[in-house]
Design a protein around this motif. Sequence first.
Motif, PDB file in Angstrom:
ATOM      1  N   GLY A  95       0.824  -1.215   0.000  1.00  0.00           N
ATOM      2  CA  GLY A  95       0.000   0.000   0.000  1.00  0.00           C
ATOM      3  C   GLY A  95       0.851   1.256   0.000  1.00  0.00           C
ATOM      4  O   GLY A  95       0.547   2.231  -0.706  1.00  0.00           O
TER       5      GLY A  95
ATOM      6  N   ASP B  24       2.362   1.643  -3.387  1.00  0.00           N
ATOM      7  CA  ASP B  24       1.348   2.174  -4.324  1.00  0.00           C
ATOM      8  C   ASP B  24       1.316   3.698  -4.255  1.00  0.00           C
ATOM      9  O   ASP B  24       1.048   4.368  -5.248  1.00  0.00           O
TER      10      ASP B  24
ATOM     11  N   GLY C 279      -6.201  -7.042   1.418  1.00  0.00           N
ATOM     12  CA  GLY C 279      -6.479  -5.994   0.422  1.00  0.00           C
ATOM     13  C   GLY C 279      -6.916  -4.706   1.102  1.00  0.00           C
ATOM     14  O   GLY C 279      -6.515  -3.603   0.709  1.00  0.00           O
ATOM     15  N   LYS C 280      -7.694  -4.843   2.169  1.00  0.00           N
ATOM     16  CA  LYS C 280      -8.149  -3.663   2.899  1.00  0.00           C
ATOM     17  C   LYS C 280      -6.970  -2.979   3.606  1.00  0.00           C
ATOM     18  O   LYS C 280      -6.869  -1.760   3.639  1.00  0.00           O
TER      19      LYS C 280
ATOM     20  N   ARG D  99      -3.905  -3.068   2.640  1.00  0.00           N
ATOM     21  CA  ARG D  99      -3.131  -2.394   1.588  1.00  0.00           C
ATOM     22  C   ARG D  99      -3.730  -1.017   1.279  1.00  0.00           C
ATOM     23  O   ARG D  99      -3.011  -0.020   1.186  1.00  0.00           O
ATOM     24  N   GLU D 100      -5.039  -1.000   1.158  1.00  0.00           N
ATOM     25  CA  GLU D 100      -5.738   0.254   0.869  1.00  0.00           C
ATOM     26  C   GLU D 100      -5.597   1.243   2.036  1.00  0.00           C
ATOM     27  O   GLU D 100      -5.355   2.442   1.831  1.00  0.00           O
ATOM     28  N   ASP D 101      -5.726   0.727   3.255  1.00  0.00           N
ATOM     29  CA  ASP D 101      -5.574   1.598   4.436  1.00  0.00           C
ATOM     30  C   ASP D 101      -4.157   2.185   4.492  1.00  0.00           C
ATOM     31  O   ASP D 101      -3.961   3.331   4.890  1.00  0.00           O
TER      32      ASP D 101
ATOM     33  N   ARG E 279      -2.223   2.760   1.941  1.00  0.00           N
ATOM     34  CA  ARG E 279      -2.134   3.785   0.887  1.00  0.00           C
ATOM     35  C   ARG E 279      -2.716   5.105   1.412  1.00  0.00           C
ATOM     36  O   ARG E 279      -2.130   6.174   1.243  1.00  0.00           O
ATOM     37  N   LYS E 280      -3.852   4.996   2.094  1.00  0.00           N
ATOM     38  CA  LYS E 280      -4.504   6.202   2.642  1.00  0.00           C
ATOM     39  C   LYS E 280      -3.662   6.827   3.750  1.00  0.00           C
ATOM     40  O   LYS E 280      -3.589   8.048   3.878  1.00  0.00           O
TER      41      LYS E 280
END
Length: 178
Positions: A25, A28, A165-166, A168-170, A172-173
Amino acid sequence: MKRAVIIFWSKTGNTEKVAYSIRDGLEDAGVEISVLRTEEAGDVDYFDYDLVCVGFPSYFWHPPKPMADLLKSKFNEHRREGRIRPGAPKILGKNALIFCTYSGPHTGIDEATPAGKYAGQFFEHIGFTVLGEWYVLGEFHGNEEASTEGRMGDIRGKPTEGDLGKIREDARKLSEKL
Ligand SMILES: Cc1cc2nc3c(=O)[nH]c(=O)nc-3n(C[C@H](O)[C@H](O)[C@H](O)COP(=O)(O)O)c2cc1C
């Protein structure tokens, strides 16, 4: 470019999976990142990074010994360097993320939060801002009963691809806060 380091300890792989999802993340988001196991992290200078991520499983609601030893030895180093100051003044741009995997067989997430809070204090004491404490459920490998009949129900296979996946997204944020 922002720089981050992930330092983790993992016995049965759950924390390792989370560590690499956080890495993905942050990557990314264009953060330069290294991932190290505790035994490789003795010489890391936290102050070289915008974000230090520390991850471990909960063992009896504490960080396991290799991680606890690392945190304490770094603390002693920081004390010798005069970085432990009354009032723990905040240092702008220095951040930490704590992530703790747990199975919660007896009392659920309360078995993990003390470990996360404890680890976070090592960073608060040197003026870092703890941006997050992430508690991630993981199968208790080798303990069928704890993985199926505990407080958290059937946790076999966790963390799942969806959970990761969550994360990874967290991650990134999270990079937006650096
Ligand atoms: C010796 C030992 C003690 C543990 N103690 C706890 C505990 O007190 N609370 C808890 O929620 N999980 C406990 N667990 C489960 C682990 O924290 C959990 O399965 C974790 O995700 C394992 O991470 P790893 O795969 O990265 O090693 C324990 C596991 C072991 C092997």
